[in-house]
Motif scaffolding. Structure first.
Motif, short mmCIF file in Angstrom:
data_model
loop_
_atom_site.label_atom_id
_atom_site.label_comp_id
_atom_site.label_asym_id
_atom_site.label_seq_id
_atom_site.Cartn_x
_atom_site.Cartn_y
_atom_site.Cartn_z
N PHE A 61 0.84 -1.20 0.00
CA PHE A 61 0.00 0.00 0.00
C PHE A 61 0.87 1.24 0.00
N GLY A 62 0.54 2.19 -0.89
CA GLY A 62 1.29 3.43 -0.93
C GLY A 62 0.91 4.24 -2.15
N GLY A 63 1.47 5.42 -2.27
CA GLY A 63 1.14 6.32 -3.34
C GLY A 63 2.20 6.40 -4.42
N VAL A 64 1.98 7.32 -5.35
CA VAL A 64 2.93 7.56 -6.43
C VAL A 64 2.85 9.04 -6.76
N GLY A 65 3.98 9.64 -7.07
CA GLY A 65 3.97 11.08 -7.37
C GLY A 65 3.56 11.88 -6.15
#
Length: 429
Positions: free
Chosen positions: A365-369
């Motif tokens: 789980f995590g974001g990008v940009g």
């Protein structure tokens, strides 16, 4: 004139076409790279001879996962227990010492953590610190071996800047405006049930909640009554009295959300009560992209519907905005789901469902940009808080086997070295 602008723009445009994503293209480019190394071996060898020119024979190699050392975990207020304990578990499992900074906004949970958690953990290795932005800023002046932050992109930039001063590695779990595309083939009631539950869960104060819906005008007309039906079934005729609907965390956020109710046209809900920090489950229609509700993460029980004329227009709408933490697509066509997945980028993705992907410990789980960097959950939490140390062990004896790599490099020895470097047991330095 910027000497890099034209080249950077050319590469960005090429990436947007999807050219680099196909397995065929990647394989072709890797084969071409291999031909370059083979065809240019003499030139490369001569150049390396002029610059450095040394070779080593490898022995057994492995990765040793070690703790970073002293870790700082800064937790948010919207899930003040879960988003504190989950990264803490990973940090402990990896063998780190931890400074835990819960959010001062969720003050009651902060108090319990500060008073009780130290009774259960070794206080020589773990500590809970309290305070607001001023204290957090003071804390960030210190050098940590790793920082894990969950919160807004605005504060994430501050944390990252502080980490950069010490070259401290960092995980940023941020938010963003998560798109939800609904195509005309969907059963509107099924979509409404799922979208309403995920949008209004925790009064919308969830970083992976669907932040806006993209659909055709025809689907919007079918979706609005379906959403009304779902909201009534979930929270009753008067949601304010429902024990299943949460409240906004504080007056500041209530006022911010109340201001967003003026965007577009209220089709469902719109009621508010400052005394209870209550915002009704709300649906907005006739929303324009330039309005405030489309410029910031909502983080509340408000759902804007934005009309598009086609799937391609929806994808272009998503792509011209910052990359979201999560992206959702609803369709009875698998090909539509695959197209949205293939032509967009996000931290996570769900087809025909809400944020269930984040409940699976087998998925990172995590974001990008702008929605973040780094991954955790399950084993990924352990990996996040571990330094993956590359190790090599050579035999202390059998020195004759290493004679090949020592100078002077005769033509015969150079020929043997080139042969050895073609195998997986050696590498060029």
């Amino acid at each position: 004139m910027d000497p890099f602008e034209e080249k950077l723009q050319r590469l960005k445009e090429a990436f947007d076409t999807g050219k680099t994503k196909t397995a065929k293209f990647r394989a072709e480019q890797l084969r071409s790279l291999g031909r370059f190394l083979q065809d240019s071996s003499k030139q490369l060898h001569d150049a390396l001879h002029e610059d450095l020119g040394k070779v080593t024979k490898l022995s057994s190699a492995f990765i040793r996962k070690e703790p970073f050392g002293l870790v700082l975990i800064i937790a948010p207020w919207n899930y003040p227990l879960n988003l504190t304990i989950t990264p803490l578990v990973g940090a402990i499992a990896a063998g780190n010492c931890v400074i835990l900074k819960p959010s001062e906004i969720s003050k009651n949970t902060e108090k319990v953590l500060a008073e009780l958690l130290p009774q259960y953990l070794d206080q020589s290795c773990f500590a809970v610190v309290l305070g607001g932005p001023e204290e957090t800023g003071q804390l960030l002046k210190h050098k940590f071996d790793y920082i894990f932050f969950t919160g807004s992109p605005r504060v994430g930039k501050i944390v990252m800047a502080a980490a950069a001063k010490h070259l401290t590695p960092i995980t940023l779990e941020l938010g963003g405006k998560n798109p939800c595309y609904v195509d005309d083939t969907c059963d509107p009631q099924i979509v409404a049930n799922r979208v309403a539950w995920f949008r209004y869960f925790n009064a919308g104060q969830t970083c992976v909640a669907p932040d806006y819906v993209l659909c055709s005008q025809e689907m919007q007309e079918r979706l609005v009554p379906a959403l009304q039906n779902a909201i009534t079934r979930f929270y009753g005729d008067n949601p304010q009295t429902s024990p299943n609907l949460g409240r906004i965390i504080n007056q500041k956020h209530f006022k911010r959300l109340q201001g967003l109710l003026g965007c577009g046209r209220v089709a469902i809900g719109g009621q508010s009560d400052e005394g209870e920090r209550y915002i009704a489950p709300t649906v907005l229609v006739d929303v324009q992209e330039t309005e405030p509700v489309m410029q910031e993460e909502i983080f509340g029980p408000i759902l804007p519907l934005v009309t598009v004329r086609s799937l391609d227009e929806a994808i272009e709408f998503i792509k011209r905005r910052e990359k979201p933490l999560a992206l959702y697509a609803y369709s009875s066509s698998v090909e539509v789901i695959k197209q949205v997945l293939a032509q967009t980028s996000s931290g996570g993705f769900c087809g025909n469902d809400g944020f269930m992907h984040m409940t699976l410990s087998s998925l990172p789980f995590g974001g990008v940009g702008s929605s973040g960097m780094g991954r955790y959950h399950g084993k990924f939490s352990f990996d996040t808080f571990s330094n993956q140390r590359a190790c090599l062990l050579s035999c202390s004896g059998m020195e004759k086997l290493n004679g090949l790599r020592y100078p002077p490099y005769s033509p015969r020895r150079q020929q043997l070295l080139r042969w050895a470097m073609g195998s997986e047991s050696c590498t060029l330095l």
